[in-house]
Design a protein around this motif. Structure first.
Motif, PDB file in Angstrom:
ATOM      1  N   TYR A 174      -8.412 -14.944   6.022  1.00 42.27           N
ATOM      2  CA  TYR A 174      -8.066 -13.649   5.417  1.00 42.27           C
ATOM      3  C   TYR A 174      -9.354 -12.925   5.062  1.00 42.27           C
ATOM      4  CZ  TYR A 174      -3.760 -16.295   5.035  1.00 42.27           C
ATOM      5  OH  TYR A 174      -2.677 -17.081   5.329  1.00 42.27           O
ATOM      6  N   GLU A 175      -9.375 -11.604   5.297  1.00 43.67           N
ATOM      7  CA  GLU A 175     -10.619 -10.867   5.072  1.00 43.67           C
ATOM      8  C   GLU A 175     -10.344  -9.420   4.695  1.00 43.67           C
ATOM      9  OE1 GLU A 175     -12.783 -10.651   8.831  1.00 43.67           O
ATOM     10  OE2 GLU A 175     -10.890 -11.029   9.860  1.00 43.67           O
ATOM     11  N   ARG A 176     -11.294  -8.862   3.961  1.00 48.05           N
ATOM     12  CA  ARG A 176     -11.293  -7.436   3.630  1.00 48.05           C
ATOM     13  C   ARG A 176     -12.029  -6.706   4.730  1.00 48.05           C
ATOM     14  NH1 ARG A 176     -14.976  -3.832   1.589  1.00 48.05           N
ATOM     15  NH2 ARG A 176     -14.165  -2.194   0.183  1.00 48.05           N
ATOM     16  N   LEU A 177     -11.423  -5.632   5.253  1.00 50.15           N
ATOM     17  CA  LEU A 177     -12.074  -4.857   6.301  1.00 50.15           C
ATOM     18  C   LEU A 177     -12.703  -3.581   5.781  1.00 50.15           C
ATOM     19  CD1 LEU A 177      -9.577  -5.218   9.304  1.00 50.15           C
ATOM     20  CD2 LEU A 177     -11.570  -6.628   8.733  1.00 50.15           C
ATOM     21  N   ASP A 178     -12.020  -2.894   4.837  1.00 43.13           N
ATOM     22  CA  ASP A 178     -12.606  -1.710   4.218  1.00 43.13           C
ATOM     23  C   ASP A 178     -11.870  -1.448   2.911  1.00 43.13           C
ATOM     24  OD1 ASP A 178     -10.224  -0.182   4.770  1.00 43.13           O
ATOM     25  OD2 ASP A 178     -10.974   0.281   6.769  1.00 43.13           O
ATOM     26  N   VAL A 182      -6.956  -4.800   4.933  1.00 44.96           N
ATOM     27  CA  VAL A 182      -7.232  -6.229   4.987  1.00 44.96           C
ATOM     28  C   VAL A 182      -6.665  -6.786   6.276  1.00 44.96           C
ATOM     29  CG1 VAL A 182      -7.286  -6.505   2.478  1.00 44.96           C
ATOM     30  CG2 VAL A 182      -5.125  -6.828   3.721  1.00 44.96           C
ATOM     31  N   ALA A 183      -7.086  -8.007   6.643  1.00 42.07           N
ATOM     32  CA  ALA A 183      -6.645  -8.598   7.907  1.00 42.07           C
ATOM     33  C   ALA A 183      -6.421 -10.096   7.751  1.00 42.07           C
ATOM     34  CB  ALA A 183      -7.662  -8.325   9.013  1.00 42.07           C
ATOM     35  N   VAL A 215      -3.499  -9.726  12.360  1.00 36.94           N
ATOM     36  CA  VAL A 215      -2.668  -8.760  11.639  1.00 36.94           C
ATOM     37  C   VAL A 215      -3.579  -7.909  10.777  1.00 36.94           C
ATOM     38  CG1 VAL A 215      -0.749  -8.452  10.040  1.00 36.94           C
ATOM     39  CG2 VAL A 215      -0.766 -10.426  11.572  1.00 36.94           C
ATOM     40  N   ALA A 216      -3.355  -6.627  10.780  1.00 36.27           N
ATOM     41  CA  ALA A 216      -4.107  -5.707   9.924  1.00 36.27           C
ATOM     42  C   ALA A 216      -3.127  -4.923   9.060  1.00 36.27           C
ATOM     43  CB  ALA A 216      -4.953  -4.752  10.766  1.00 36.27           C
ATOM     44  N   LEU A 217      -3.482  -4.761   7.787  1.00 34.53           N
ATOM     45  CA  LEU A 217      -2.638  -4.071   6.803  1.00 34.53           C
ATOM     46  C   LEU A 217      -3.463  -3.008   6.104  1.00 34.53           C
ATOM     47  CD1 LEU A 217       0.000  -3.934   5.044  1.00 34.53           C
ATOM     48  CD2 LEU A 217      -1.098  -5.609   3.539  1.00 34.53           C
ATOM     49  N   ARG A 218      -2.964  -1.791   6.075  1.00 34.01           N
ATOM     50  CA  ARG A 218      -3.674  -0.659   5.459  1.00 34.01           C
ATOM     51  C   ARG A 218      -2.715   0.072   4.530  1.00 34.01           C
ATOM     52  NH1 ARG A 218      -6.641   2.756   9.751  1.00 34.01           N
ATOM     53  NH2 ARG A 218      -8.059   0.971   9.565  1.00 34.01           N
ATOM     54  N   VAL A 219      -3.230   0.568   3.405  1.00 28.10           N
ATOM     55  CA  VAL A 219      -2.394   1.306   2.461  1.00 28.10           C
ATOM     56  C   VAL A 219      -2.895   2.734   2.302  1.00 28.10           C
ATOM     57  CG1 VAL A 219      -1.769  -0.791   1.204  1.00 28.10           C
ATOM     58  CG2 VAL A 219      -3.689   0.612   0.402  1.00 28.10           C
ATOM     59  N   GLY A 229      -9.462  -7.040  -1.197  1.00 27.12           N
ATOM     60  CA  GLY A 229     -10.218  -8.285  -1.160  1.00 27.12           C
ATOM     61  C   GLY A 229      -9.537  -9.240  -0.216  1.00 27.12           C
ATOM     62  N   PRO A 230     -10.114 -10.427   0.013  1.00 28.25           N
ATOM     63  CA  PRO A 230      -9.490 -11.394   0.930  1.00 28.25           C
ATOM     64  C   PRO A 230      -8.076 -11.789   0.520  1.00 28.25           C
ATOM     65  CG  PRO A 230     -11.739 -12.030   0.411  1.00 28.25           C
ATOM     66  CD  PRO A 230     -11.399 -10.904  -0.510  1.00 28.25           C
ATOM     67  N   ASP A 231      -7.760 -11.664  -0.779  1.00 27.19           N
ATOM     68  CA  ASP A 231      -6.421 -12.038  -1.234  1.00 27.19           C
ATOM     69  C   ASP A 231      -5.406 -10.914  -1.089  1.00 27.19           C
ATOM     70  OD1 ASP A 231      -7.620 -10.485  -3.167  1.00 27.19           O
ATOM     71  OD2 ASP A 231      -6.696 -11.550  -4.847  1.00 27.19           O
ATOM     72  N   GLY A 232      -5.833  -9.732  -0.609  1.00 21.72           N
ATOM     73  CA  GLY A 232      -4.886  -8.653  -0.383  1.00 21.72           C
ATOM     74  C   GLY A 232      -5.354  -7.332  -0.961  1.00 21.72           C
ATOM     75  N   ILE A 233      -4.363  -6.480  -1.238  1.00 17.54           N
ATOM     76  CA  ILE A 233      -4.615  -5.123  -1.709  1.00 17.54           C
ATOM     77  C   ILE A 233      -3.868  -4.918  -3.022  1.00 17.54           C
ATOM     78  CG2 ILE A 233      -4.419  -2.663  -1.155  1.00 17.54           C
ATOM     79  CD1 ILE A 233      -4.229  -3.451   1.803  1.00 17.54           C
ATOM     80  N   THR A 234      -4.562  -4.423  -4.034  1.00 15.72           N
ATOM     81  CA  THR A 234      -3.944  -4.151  -5.323  1.00 15.72           C
ATOM     82  C   THR A 234      -3.916  -2.653  -5.565  1.00 15.72           C
ATOM     83  OG1 THR A 234      -4.722  -6.264  -6.207  1.00 15.72           O
ATOM     84  CG2 THR A 234      -4.047  -4.580  -7.801  1.00 15.72           C
ATOM     85  N   VAL A 235      -2.734  -2.130  -5.862  1.00 13.62           N
ATOM     86  CA  VAL A 235      -2.545  -0.706  -6.151  1.00 13.62           C
ATOM     87  C   VAL A 235      -2.053  -0.582  -7.579  1.00 13.62           C
ATOM     88  CG1 VAL A 235      -1.226   1.348  -5.538  1.00 13.62           C
ATOM     89  CG2 VAL A 235      -2.004  -0.206  -3.729  1.00 13.62           C
ATOM     90  N   ARG A 236      -2.697   0.284  -8.359  1.00 13.24           N
ATOM     91  CA  ARG A 236      -2.298   0.490  -9.755  1.00 13.24           C
ATOM     92  C   ARG A 236      -2.092   1.973 -10.045  1.00 13.24           C
ATOM     93  NH1 ARG A 236      -2.330  -3.989 -12.816  1.00 13.24           N
ATOM     94  NH2 ARG A 236      -3.552  -5.796 -12.119  1.00 13.24           N
ATOM     95  N   ASN A 237      -1.021   2.217 -10.824  1.00 12.75           N
ATOM     96  CA  ASN A 237      -0.734   3.538 -11.384  1.00 12.75           C
ATOM     97  C   ASN A 237      -0.564   4.614 -10.313  1.00 12.75           C
ATOM     98  OD1 ASN A 237      -1.050   2.380 -14.000  1.00 12.75           O
ATOM     99  ND2 ASN A 237      -3.280   2.620 -13.804  1.00 12.75           N
ATOM    100  N   ALA A 238       0.072   4.252  -9.220  1.00 15.61           N
ATOM    101  CA  ALA A 238       0.298   5.218  -8.141  1.00 15.61           C
ATOM    102  C   ALA A 238       1.659   5.878  -8.292  1.00 15.61           C
ATOM    103  CB  ALA A 238       0.201   4.520  -6.792  1.00 15.61           C
TER     104      ALA A 238
END
Length: 767
Positions: A174-178, A182-183, A215-219, A229-238
């Motif tokens: 698992y990796e952060r791409l930007d 993440v991927a 697999v690539a995941l973008r928000v 980060g490598p553990d995923g994507i965190t979104v707050r207060n959206a």
């Protein structure tokens, strides 16, 4: 709008709602605190390229099997010897992983929950209220953009606090791409032992071997903050959030070792995300509606029943209530599943469509070609999804290439052969490595059955280019192999040797069970159909005239369909006692359906009814796909009430709450497709040179309408009925032609020009 809906999340993978674009599959659970979206890719299988057959004395073994059958009459010895023709087992279709979505603010309970699958738009929606905030989610898998999209919006600003991550059962990195992407990358097993075989090390991974995946995941967010980060994507207060996911594999072709580095698959997935633009939802809906809207079926049902959740309606039918619209919903669901699991350019729908959560799934989640693969596509042409059958045709063309080597090496024969199991590596031999029962593995007529689908596609579309370039070569090779399987017995009668009736043993005089025989009824039907198809196709494309003459002579020389002393169609050339009187396969009735030779008014029709009566004397045999076959049988025999009764039995006890076929812990998707085909057969038939309107309408569907059904010859048919009587409709021709329509005892002859529509008024169709 056509939809399934519920008031609670799915309790397990079986009940999760399916999405797909033929290539990327997803099952959405609808959970609130920790959502799970299970993912699949159609080309992610175990294995590291095609296996080797490993049988060096095939023609000699075949000769000995024929001697045992024709000279010694020893079916038991022939059955045992057939194991020597077995090559390696097939590989297994694999899960990809999960998209996990965690609600970071989950102290308060949720209320007003609703989960829905909109069949019309191909979107799963989930709505609920928590802490006074209304949340609305949507998930869909887009065919135009080749991505999965998950969105959530809240009616209160800043209320969305979520973490999204990727996980897999396979070893993965698992990796952060930007800042927003993440991927995940990994490999499927390089070797895997099929689920019914014991092994101390059944799932084996090797670095640099096996099909890789990425697999690539973008928000994208409306307001709030994003951290990756490598553990995923965190979104707050959206205020709103859209997640877009793409996947790819390193699979190249059935006869080629896959690329070793899954980084290449990640790069493809990222490029897919980079190519997406605004308007994702609009393109998804437009594409999906065009296909789904080709056919509409309405079976009149009270509004108070229509308003109930889908699971409640299933329970009502199980308790004995009539719900015609639930039947229409099951029909629509089958069309939806075919669209979701088989699109041009993808792999054909396998034993589970494209949805599988197990590394060692039941029966490998492969293509089982002694009925199950074919049943997946029984409905495609008649429900206007001819394009969704293209992956099947592509699979058959590849299988013919692979099967040419098997025909040569195993049988010393020309043409091509396929047996009952195949995988993405186009395994075409009888599988088992000497350890499987020939009752299923020794089934060399499966390719013949598969070839019939290509000829039927021509009959529905009259596509001359398809017939010349794709169908005819497949039929030609199948016929060359079939002719090599014909030998004369001591009486000079042409026989098919060896021959089996799929998955059904018979008892020899000692009481022991055997399966390999001479000229089963199943094979007679298939060979007769193949030779007739070849003759028709050859005449249309100016094909091999010498081969056509041989096929014509062979067809005339085949044994007649045997009828036993008890007036039923026999399964084997000798009236052997069956090992299972109520066996779920009905291959000896192939000529009734999906074959077309056994007409409801023919002398064999009563023999077919007698055969069905024996199989069903304890009720319809268990198994959803068997029920689907029964629906089609009764429809062909014009017995609508019997067909309707079996549909109700199927809905009452053989589906999950999400209408997917479920038999205990077993999931196979063929029943869903087969039920759709059977229902269509009750409404329209076009298999014998005439188009039959409402040929098997049950009495508990008194009022309804159907639009868009397709008939052979390139005709679109719309029908309306009231009190069980045809009241109107329309037929529209794709081509200039003469058409014969039949309803009850009324026969209508029509000459239509291409594009011409002709209304059907009661005067045309009722005395």
């Amino acid at each position: 709008m056509r939809h399934l809906w519920y008031t609670a999340p799915a309790p397990d993978w079986f009940e999760a709602l399916p999405l797909g674009n033929g290539r990327l599959g997803a099952k959405v659970f609808g959970r609130v605190e920790r959502e799970r979206i299970a993912l699949n890719l159609d080309e992610l299988w175990s294995g590291d390229g095609p296996s080797e057959l490993g049988v060096t004395d095939g023609p000699a073994t075949l000769a000995e099997i024929r001697r045992l059958l024709l000279v010694d009459g020893d079916r038991l010895a022939a059955s045992w010897l057939a194991r020597k023709l077995q090559g390696p087992l097939v590989e297994s279709y694999q899960p990809l992983g999960d998209l996990e979505i965690t609600d970071l603010v989950s102290e308060q309970p949720f209320t007003d929950y609703e989960r829905r699958l909109d069949l019309t738009d191909g979107i799963v929606s989930v709505g609920y209220t928590r802490g006074g905030v209304r949340f609305e989610r949507e998930t869909y898998v887009s065919a135009p953009d080749q991505v999965l999209v998950w969105t959530v919006r809240a009616d209160t600003p800043g209320a969305i606090n979520t973490r999204l991550g990727l996980v897999s059962q396979h070893p993965a990195r698992y990796e952060r791409l930007d800042d927003s992407t993440v991927a995940m990358r990994g490999h499927a097993p390089a070797e895997l032992t099929i689920e019914y075989r014991q092994s101390p090390d059944p799932i084996r991974y090797d670095e640099g071997r096996g099909i890789g995946f990425g697999v690539a995941l973008r928000v994208y967010v409306d307001g709030g903050t994003v951290a990756t980060g490598p553990d995923g994507i965190t979104v707050r207060n959206a205020n709103g959030l859209t997640a877009v996911l793409a996947g790819a594999t390193t699979f190249k072709a059935w006869d080629t070792k896959p690329a070793a580095d899954p980084a290449a698959a990640v790069a493809v997935a990222v490029a897919t995300l980079d190519s997406t633009e605004g308007g994702l939802r609009e393109r998804q809906v437009a594409d999906h509606r065009e296909m789904f809207g080709r056919v509409e079926l309405s079976l009149v049902t009270p509004d108070e029943v229509l308003a109930l959740p889908t699971d409640e309606r299933i329970r009502r039918v199980a308790a004995g209530s009539n719900d015609p619209d639930l039947t229409a919903l099951a029909f629509d669901f089958g069309r939806y599943l075919l669209m979701a699991s088989s699109r041009p350019g993808t792999r054909a729908a396998n034993l589970q469509g494209i949805w599988n959560e197990d590394r060692r799934p039941m029966w490998a989640s492969d293509w089982t070609n002694n009925i199950n693969t074919q049943m997946n596509y029984w409905a495609a042409e008649v429900v206007g999804l001819s394009d969704c059958a293209e992956p099947l045709f592509d699979n058959v063309v590849e299988l013919a290439r692979a099967g040419a080597a098997t025909a040569r090496d195993l049988y010393g024969a020309p043409g091509w052969v396929s047996h009952h199991n195949t995988d993405i590596w186009m395994t075409s031999w009888p599988v088992g490595a000497g350890g499987d029962d020939p009752v299923w593995s020794m089934s060399p007529s499966c390719g013949i059955w598969m070839s019939a689908h290509l000829m039927d596609h021509y009959r529905f579309t009259l596509d001359a280019e398809f017939l010349r370039n794709k169908a005819y070569p497949v039929l030609k090779g199948a016929a060359e192999f079939a002719l090599s399987m014909l030998v004369e017995d001591s009486r000079g009668q042409v026989q098919i040797v060896p021959s089996t009736s799929p998955e059904h043993h018979f008892h020899v005089p000692t009481g022991e069970k055997a399966s390999v025989d001479i000229t089963t009824t199943y094979d007679i039907w298939l060979y007769r159909e193949l030779f007739a198809n070849l003759l028709e196709a050859s005449a249309l494309v100016d094909g091999d005239t010498e081969l056509a003459k041989r096929a014509e002579s062979a067809r005339e020389a085949l044994p007649v369909i045997p009828v036993g002393d008890d007036a039923r169609i026999m399964e084997w050339s000798t009236d052997w006692p069956p090992s299972e009187r109520h066996h779920r396969h009905h291959s000896h009735l192939y000529g009734l359906y999906p074959g077309t030779e056994l007409e409801a008014t023919s002398a064999l029709a009563d023999a077919a009814r007698a055969s069905i009566a024996v199989r069903a004397e304890l009720g319809t045999p268990a198994g959803g796909w068997t029920h689907a076959w029964y629906v089609a049988f009764w429809a062909r025999l014009g017995q609508g009430d019997d067909a309707g009764r079996v549909v109700r039995e199927y809905l009452a006890r053989l589906v999950s709450d999400n209408l997917l076929h479920r038999d205990g812990d077993i999931f196979q998707i063929d029943a869903n497709f087969g039920i759709t085909a059977g229902i269509a057969e009750m409404l329209l038939q076009s298999h014998a040179g005439v188009i039959r309107l409402l040929p098997a309408l049950p009495s508990d569907w008194p009022d309804g309408a159907v639009c868009g059904l397709r008939a052979r010859g390139g005709l679109t048919v719309d029908l309306e009925w009231h009190d069980g009587r045809l009241t109107g409709g329309q037929v529209t021709a794709d081509h200039d032609g003469h058409y014969t329509l039949v309803h009850n005892d009324t026969r209508i002859e029509l000459d239509l020009a291409a594009g011409q529509a002709k209304p059907l008024r009661p005067a045309y169709v009722e005395k």
